[in-house]
Structures are given as C-alpha cells and as structure tokens.
Design an enzyme around this catalytic site. Structure first.
Site, PDB file in Angstrom:
ATOM      1  N   ALA A 163       0.827  -1.202   0.000  1.00 57.22           N
ATOM      2  CA  ALA A 163       0.000   0.000   0.000  1.00 57.22           C
ATOM      3  C   ALA A 163       0.862   1.253   0.000  1.00 57.22           C
ATOM      4  CB  ALA A 163      -0.939  -0.004   1.204  1.00 57.22           C
ATOM      5  N   TYR A 164       1.892   1.275   0.843  1.00 54.88           N
ATOM      6  CA  TYR A 164       2.756   2.447   0.931  1.00 54.88           C
ATOM      7  C   TYR A 164       3.476   2.696  -0.390  1.00 54.88           C
ATOM      8  CZ  TYR A 164       6.573   5.462   2.518  1.00 54.88           C
ATOM      9  OH  TYR A 164       7.470   6.497   2.660  1.00 54.88           O
ATOM     10  N   SER A 165       4.069   1.646  -0.959  1.00 49.47           N
ATOM     11  CA  SER A 165       4.791   1.802  -2.215  1.00 49.47           C
ATOM     12  C   SER A 165       3.856   2.257  -3.326  1.00 49.47           C
ATOM     13  CB  SER A 165       5.480   0.489  -2.598  1.00 49.47           C
ATOM     14  OG  SER A 165       6.437   0.124  -1.623  1.00 49.47           O
TER      15      SER A 165
END
Length: 265
Positions: A163-165
């Site tokens: 999700a962060y990437s």
C-alpha cells in the site's frame, strides 16, 4: 572612505536569502518535514507547517522556536480540514512561493495482512491527501513558485509495503502530471525520493525501539554509502528543488545513498 562605504553597504545586505518568501510544509512537525521548516526559516522564509498530533505540534513549536514558523493542526485525510488550511494560508500569508507536500504514513503488512481499512488509511494520507492539498493550495502559489512532493526510493522494494509503495508511486505520477498542468503559471513541480533516513519513526508507524534499531541496521547494510541519511540532507535536496533548480520540473530526485541505483552490487 570608499572602504568604509563598501563595508557599510555590505553590512546592510540581508543574510537571509529567502526573507519575504512564504511557504507551507505539510507533515512538518517531525523528521524530514521539521528539517524543511528549519531550513526555510533559517533562510528567512515565513512558514506555515501542519501536523495531526497535538503533542508533536507542541514539540515542533519548542524545537523551532522562531516567529517565522506557524504550527497548524490539520488532517490531510479530511476535506474540510484541507479547505480550512487553504483559508488560513490565504488569510495569514496572502500567497505562497513554496509548497512542500511531505505528510506520509507507512505500515508493514504482507499480502495476507492488508485490509481494506489499512489500505484506505495509507492511500488517504499519502496519495489522496497529497493531491487535494495541492488542489487547494495551488491557486495561492505565486507565478514562478514551486511544489516539492516527498515520495520514496521505490526502485528496490521490500516485502510488506504494497500500500505504501503504491501510494508513493501515485505521488510520483502526480509530480509529472501537475508539472505539465502548471507550466503556464511557471510553477515547477518536483519530488524528492528518500531512501533510509534517520528519523524518530523511520517512516513506519508504531515501531518499538528494538524494531527501529533492527530497521536502521538493515538500512545501513542495504545502502551503498553504508549509512542512513539525515533529515538535514533531505531538507537540503528539497530546498534545492524548490529554490535553486529553476530549470527543473517533473523530476523525482533520489536522495538515498545509492540505494535505488544498485551501486556496489
């Protein structure tokens, strides 16, 4: 006499190259964001910076300790808060020269662990919040101003950061699209892409001291330069893109000690 006159004239030259300039730094209470605020105010700029935590806002006020920096509690996931931030910036600063969009959160979750709620939480802060903050504040940017996003050195990926990437890749895309859209106003849009940077949280929510130490050890081992970067080094790169790189737009600049470039492999 001529020497004295020269000395007098030199003494009146401001040592603050950004005196009279205005800026906004989102996510400015800790780590890289606070270092950006410090770099701006050290050069004489007036800055509004945001955060969500009352504790961190208070800590930032004490650490920065300058009348040029104004702390504002604001939540980048709340449309009403973004609108209110725009109104406050317009009222207090009138307009701005620089916008640093720095807020972000990360959580380590594998494919099996990611939930709809955690996915939305990460995208709402990192991507949606970043975009709509720019949408609200861009009309306040002066012609020839600049925007600097904070993304991440994403060329080498670690498990557990889907999700962060993904959210930071969205921000990298915003950098290029908005650079094209804002060209008619001569507003430059760029991004810095940090690698392992030594911050209180290391960019990940709720790390224990043991986990932080392990993360730092892994980061040092994975970075070709053999160490984590400092928040001051990130701020210096952000300031370069905002102020000095007047012929640069649509660029994502890695500030990662060679991490994303695979040096030394």
């Amino acid at each position: 006499m001529a020497t004295n006159q020269t000395t007098q004239r030199s003494s009146t030259i401001s040592p603050k190259p950004l005196a009279g300039k205005k800026a906004v730094v989102t996510g400015g209470t800790v780590g890289m964001g606070r270092a950006m605020v410090q770099a701006l105010t050290d050069r004489g700029a007036e800055v509004i910076y945001t955060g969500r935590s009352d504790r961190r806002l208070a800590e930032a006020r004490a650490a920065l300790d300058t009348p040029l920096a104004h702390a504002v509690r604001s939540d980048a996931t709340d449309a009403a808060a973004i609108a209110a931030l725009g109104d406050l910036v317009a009222d207090r600063l009138g307009g701005i020269d620089y916008l640093f969009v720095n807020q972000g959160i990360a959580e380590f979750q594998t494919l099996e662990e990611v939930t709809v709620e955690s996915w939305d939480r990460i995208f709402n802060v990192n991507a949606k919040g970043a975009f709509f903050t720019v949408q609200r504040l861009a009309p306040l940017l002066s012609e020839g101003g600049s925007i600097v996003f904070t993304t991440v050195s994403n060329d080498r990926i670690f498990p557990g950061l889907s999700a962060y990437s993904g959210a930071k890749e969205a921000v990298a895309a915003f950098t290029k699209v908005l650079a094209a859209e804002l060209l008619p106003r001569k507003i430059r849009v760029n991004a810095i892409a940090p690698g392992f940077i030594l911050t209180p949280t290391m960019g990940v929510a709720e790390l224990t001291e043991e986990q932080r130490a392990e993360f730092i050890e892994q980061g040092n081992a994975s970075t070709p330069m053999g160490r984590g970067g400092t928040v001051e080094e990130i701020a210096a790169a952000a300031m370069y893109l905002a102020v000095e790189a007047t012929f640069t737009t649509g660029v994502e600049l890695p500030v990662d000690g060679g991490f994303g470039q695979g040096l030394g492999e």
